[in-house]
Motif scaffolding. Structure first.
Motif, PDB file in Angstrom:
ATOM      1  N   SER A 262       0.941  -1.275  -0.188  1.00 48.05           N
ATOM      2  CA  SER A 262      -0.153  -0.047  -0.039  1.00 48.05           C
ATOM      3  C   SER A 262       0.914   1.197  -0.133  1.00 48.05           C
ATOM      4  CB  SER A 262      -0.923  -0.061   1.194  1.00 48.05           C
ATOM      5  OG  SER A 262      -1.792  -1.110   1.287  1.00 48.05           O
ATOM      6  N   LEU A 263       1.797   1.196   0.938  1.00 47.95           N
ATOM      7  CA  LEU A 263       2.893   2.277   0.720  1.00 47.95           C
ATOM      8  C   LEU A 263       3.604   2.600  -0.514  1.00 47.95           C
ATOM      9  CD1 LEU A 263       4.194   4.619   2.169  1.00 47.95           C
ATOM     10  CD2 LEU A 263       5.533   3.303   3.634  1.00 47.95           C
ATOM     11  N   LYS A 264       3.913   1.599  -1.024  1.00 47.15           N
ATOM     12  CA  LYS A 264       4.602   1.381  -2.115  1.00 47.15           C
ATOM     13  C   LYS A 264       4.000   1.983  -3.424  1.00 47.15           C
ATOM     14  CE  LYS A 264       8.071  -2.357  -1.499  1.00 47.15           C
ATOM     15  NZ  LYS A 264       8.474  -3.497  -1.548  1.00 47.15           N
ATOM     16  N   SER A 265       2.585   1.934  -3.062  1.00 47.67           N
ATOM     17  CA  SER A 265       1.565   2.326  -4.319  1.00 47.67           C
ATOM     18  C   SER A 265       1.485   3.960  -4.083  1.00 47.67           C
ATOM     19  CB  SER A 265       0.268   1.615  -3.931  1.00 47.67           C
ATOM     20  OG  SER A 265       0.355   0.184  -4.202  1.00 47.67           O
ATOM     21  N   LYS A 266       1.494   4.351  -3.018  1.00 50.41           N
ATOM     22  CA  LYS A 266       1.376   5.641  -2.870  1.00 50.41           C
ATOM     23  C   LYS A 266       2.528   6.502  -3.276  1.00 50.41           C
ATOM     24  CE  LYS A 266       0.778   9.193   0.812  1.00 50.41           C
ATOM     25  NZ  LYS A 266       0.332  10.168  -0.033  1.00 50.41           N
ATOM     26  N   ILE A 267       3.560   5.917  -2.602  1.00 46.55           N
ATOM     27  CA  ILE A 267       4.753   6.843  -2.632  1.00 46.55           C
ATOM     28  C   ILE A 267       6.156   5.751  -3.501  1.00 46.55           C
ATOM     29  CG2 ILE A 267       6.779   7.859  -1.450  1.00 46.55           C
ATOM     30  CD1 ILE A 267       5.062   8.530   0.600  1.00 46.55           C
ATOM     31  N   ARG A 268       6.246   6.168  -4.587  1.00 51.92           N
ATOM     32  CA  ARG A 268       7.167   5.375  -5.534  1.00 51.92           C
ATOM     33  C   ARG A 268       8.763   5.503  -5.112  1.00 51.92           C
ATOM     34  NH1 ARG A 268       3.635   2.089  -8.055  1.00 51.92           N
ATOM     35  NH2 ARG A 268       1.776   3.061  -9.002  1.00 51.92           N
TER      36      ARG A 268
END
Length: 342
Positions: A262-268
């Motif tokens: 989820s965090l990787k989806s928000k912040i690349r």
């Protein structure tokens, strides 16, 4: 109806009706007297923790619904009990509320506290109510117990121990960023409008963190953790607290810090992901150390647990460092949230 119409004693009566003790044998005197009275079990230590949660400092009512705030108020205290391997039993709730608040708001807040406590078999046995001029203030105290032989402290680790964390880091801080970037939606109403699943997960991690009570108790009873703390102010701050208590250092391997999908989806950007994990805070995961000879045992026994764990580093003789994927050592100078530093 506003609180000014209900009044102090009306609010206390309502709380007494809501918070009926689940442990009726242990609670000798509950809400309504000068003090609560409880029976303690022989052979156990009483453990106690308290947190103040202030509007404008810890939360804004634009971002969170009263029910969610009630759950968060109890859960962040339960996280402290988890970090000592304890069993939560009772809680005392004190609130200071502006008179213009509606009774509906307070009812929803109290329901959140009740449901959060009920999930972990905690009885609300007392507290205090007061008016305030502007901000809504909450103070929660949780009492629990733990066997002396199982109690796990921040102190106790030594050089060579492996460093672990439960779950994923940085999600709560990312959830707060999402909420802050969506103004104009009072009482967290925006959350319901979130379309993507990963955004909901990040937001919920911030609004309603889950205390790792089962995990903390497991580590304590199996005597696997040599030290333990819950991550409330960020990994950078909380690993420092463990190291200071035992006069040791630590190496944290950046590539091992667990980052959720989820965090990787928000912040690349990987660097931004790691910054949130190190400094964001309010993840309420467990940070703990394990003797190297017990790591295999931990991983074997942990197979039945649903929560993910990750080895993120190692305790050293001195100095707290980040280790880059290329092996370069960087001193960890920063820290997470600090109330008295801007």
């Amino acid at each position: 109806m506003e609180l000014s119409q209900l009044g102090e004693f009306g609010l206390i009566s309502r709380a007494k009706e809501i918070f009926i003790p689940s442990d009726k044998e242990g609670v000798v005197v509950g809400i309504g007297d000068d003090c609560a009275a409880i029976k303690l079990r022989k052979g156990f230590l009483l453990i106690a923790t308290t947190d103040a949660i202030i509007e404008g400092i810890h939360f804004k009512l634009d971002y969170i619904q009263p029910y969610q705030l009630g759950i968060k108020s109890i859960n962040i205290n339960l996280s402290d009990i988890a970090a000592m391997g304890g069993i939560p039993l009772y809680a005392l709730l004190s609130i200071a509320v502006p008179q213009i608040f509606s009774v509906k708001f307070i009812n929803e807040f109290l329901k959140g506290v009740k449901d959060g406590a009920k999930r972990f078999k905690v009885s609300i046995i007392g507290g205090n109510v007061s008016s305030s001029k502007n901000e809504f203030s909450i103070n929660m105290t949780v009492l629990g117990e733990v066997e002396e032989k199982y109690m796990t402290l921040r102190k106790g680790t030594e050089a060579g121990d492996k460093i672990f964390v439960t779950g994923y880091l940085g999600d709560s801080a990312a959830g707060l960023e999402i909420l802050k970037s969506s103004p104009g939606h009072p009482s967290g109403g925006w959350v319901a409008a979130v379309s993507s699943q990963w955004r909901k997960k990040l937001v919920n991690k911030h609004l309603m963190p889950i205390p790792r009570l089962k995990e903390g108790r497991f580590l304590a009873v199996k005597k696997l953790a040599t030290s333990m703390i819950d991550i409330s102010d960020g990994l950078a701050s909380d690993i420092r607290r463990i190291c200071e208590e035992s006069n040791v250092g630590a190496n944290i391997f950046i590539k091992n810090i667990p980052i959720s999908k989820s965090l990787k989806s928000k912040i690349r950007n990987p660097k931004s992901q790691i910054n949130l994990a190190l400094y964001g805070g309010e993840d309420y995961e467990l940070l703990f150390t394990v003797k190297p000879e017990n790591v295999r045992k931990l991983k074997s026994l942990w197979k039945n647990m649903k929560t993910h764990i990750t080895t993120i580093g190692e305790i050293t003789g001195k100095g707290i460092n980040l280790i880059n994927p290329d092996g370069k050592t960087i001193p960890l100078k920063g820290e997470g949230y600090n109330h008295f530093k801007s």
